[in-house]
Design an enzyme around this catalytic site. Structure first.
Site, short mmCIF file in Angstrom:
data_model
loop_
_atom_site.label_atom_id
_atom_site.label_comp_id
_atom_site.label_asym_id
_atom_site.label_seq_id
_atom_site.Cartn_x
_atom_site.Cartn_y
_atom_site.Cartn_z
CB ALA A 99 -0.85 6.18 -10.40
CE1 TYR A 137 -3.04 8.76 -14.14
CE2 TYR A 137 -2.68 9.52 -16.39
CZ TYR A 137 -2.43 8.61 -15.38
OH TYR A 137 -1.59 7.55 -15.60
CG ASP A 193 -1.92 1.12 1.24
OD1 ASP A 193 -1.74 2.11 0.50
OD2 ASP A 193 -2.89 1.02 2.01
CG LEU A 194 2.48 4.89 -3.05
CD1 LEU A 194 3.97 4.62 -2.92
CD2 LEU A 194 2.14 5.33 -4.47
#
Length: 151
Positions: free
Chosen positions: A62, A126, A42-43
């Protein structure tokens, strides 16, 4: 060793498979799309030390949906910009080469056939988030590669 963050996605998984078939030592991660051979990561909260033994880390993780980034701006900014920059700082401090998968969404699409030195003009969240990370990398990192992929 090569690290691939986001190795359960289309590009990340193909890179993971490619390196494995070439006999390379590779560690790949997934967040929600569990795949055999990948580690849960989990970033937003896990330790980056998982990548300490890597020579290169490919950042393919991302919140990638253009609409999803717009609808979940705060969360997308946190993951796509803040935590990604924090990861890049960590890797750079350890002299681990960063390979950042960016996007052609950093451009407005008016011209087409963009070159590396064309001025970015993102028109969506984005693209603007990817550009923020690119700007950080080019101003602060030493050992990196940025790939602008097409959506």
């Amino acid at each position: 060793m090569i690290g691939i963050i986001g190795a359960s996605g289309l590009i990340g998984f193909n890179l993971f498979t490619f390196f494995k078939t070439k006999g390379k030592s590779v560690v790949g991660t997934y967040f929600s799309n569990q795949q055999e051979g990948l580690l849960k990561f989990d970033l937003s909260s896990d330790s980056f030390s998982l990548f300490d033994r890597c020579s290169h880390v490919i950042i393919a993780a991302a919140i990638t949906g253009i609409d999803e980034c717009f609808l979940r701006k705060k969360e997308a900014y946190f993951i796509n910009v803040e935590k990604t920059i924090e990861l890049i700082q960590y890797l750079s401090a350890k002299n681990i080469k960063v390979i950042f998968l960016s996007s052609d969404q950093v451009f407005d699409g008016a011209k087409g056939c963009y070159a590396e030195d064309d001025e970015p003009k993102p028109i969506n969240c984005y693209g603007s988030y990817k550009l923020k990370v690119e700007e950080f990398i080019t101003s602060k990192a030493q050992n990196y590669l940025i790939l602008r992929l097409s959506k």
